[in-house]
Design an enzyme around this catalytic site. Structure first.
Site, PDB file in Angstrom:
ATOM      1  N   HIS A  40      77.295  44.275  -4.944  1.00 17.88           N
ATOM      2  CA  HIS A  40      76.236  43.659  -4.116  1.00 17.88           C
ATOM      3  C   HIS A  40      75.716  42.405  -4.776  1.00 17.88           C
ATOM      4  O   HIS A  40      74.668  42.415  -5.405  1.00 17.88           O
ATOM      5  CB  HIS A  40      75.085  44.653  -3.928  1.00 17.88           C
ATOM      6  CG  HIS A  40      74.209  44.348  -2.745  1.00 17.88           C
ATOM      7  ND1 HIS A  40      73.141  43.489  -2.807  1.00 17.88           N
ATOM      8  CD2 HIS A  40      74.254  44.794  -1.480  1.00 17.88           C
ATOM      9  CE1 HIS A  40      72.542  43.432  -1.634  1.00 17.88           C
ATOM     10  NE2 HIS A  40      73.194  44.216  -0.817  1.00 17.88           N
ATOM     11  N   PHE A  41      76.314  41.347  -4.686  1.00 15.51           N
ATOM     12  CA  PHE A  41      77.610  41.022  -4.141  1.00 15.51           C
ATOM     13  C   PHE A  41      78.467  40.454  -5.260  1.00 15.51           C
ATOM     14  O   PHE A  41      77.914  39.751  -6.112  1.00 15.51           O
ATOM     15  CB  PHE A  41      77.468  39.971  -3.028  1.00 15.51           C
ATOM     16  CG  PHE A  41      76.713  40.484  -1.830  1.00 15.51           C
ATOM     17  CD1 PHE A  41      77.354  41.252  -0.874  1.00 15.51           C
ATOM     18  CD2 PHE A  41      75.377  40.211  -1.649  1.00 15.51           C
ATOM     19  CE1 PHE A  41      76.670  41.694   0.252  1.00 15.51           C
ATOM     20  CE2 PHE A  41      74.681  40.657  -0.530  1.00 15.51           C
ATOM     21  CZ  PHE A  41      75.331  41.401   0.422  1.00 15.51           C
TER      22      PHE A  41
END
Length: 157
Positions: A40-41
């Site tokens: 993420h991410f």
């Protein structure tokens, strides 16, 4: 803050039982210190919004525990009017505030918010179900409250 353990609050800055509010602080871990950021991410690590919501819920929960002297355990029931204004990156220092707005028979509602250096990041209205405090959790919760510097209201007397 230990994201992967849902241990979101580092310390209590102020607890104002008369005003029914609490201010807490947490430092988001470095990108390489938490596996949460691997997905993420990738290449652009951000704190997931659900973890920011959990952070507000934990500040609210600690407020409720301190106000009721560990007699009732708050369980998150609803999240209303949640607003996210910007992203939170690793190493950010979060200022989390919560205040009790409604206390009823078996439930409570709070308003909570997170800011970074005074800039609003997110806020929400949270509602909790209040259940009898589980006796087998008392020593664990007392240790956690002590670790973050929170003294329940009944212990202050």
């Amino acid at each position: 803050m230990r994201l992967e353990y849902f241990d979101m609050i580092d310390r209590v800055v102020t607890f104002e039982p008369g005003e029914k509010r609490i201010a807490t602080r947490s430092t988001v871990p470095a990108a390489d210190a938490s596996p949460v950021f691997e997905g993420h991410f990738p290449g652009h690590p951000l704190v997931p919004g659900v973890l920011l919501t959990e952070t507000m819920a934990q500040a609210s929960g600690y407020l409720l525990l301190a106000l009721n002297g560990l007699t009732q355990m708050p369980f998150l029931m609803t999240v209303d009017k949640a607003r996210f204004r910007t992203f939170v990156e690793p190493d950010a220092v979060l200022d989390i505030a919560a205040e009790l707005v409604i206390e009823g028979s078996g439930y409570a509602a709070t308003k909570a918010r997170i800011a970074i250096e005074g800039k609003p990041i997110c806020d929400a209205e949270l509602r909790f179900r209040l259940m009898p405090f589980p006796a087998d959790m008392r020593s664990l919760m007392e240790a956690r409250l002590a670790a973050i510097g929170l003294v329940p209201e009944q212990a202050r007397s």
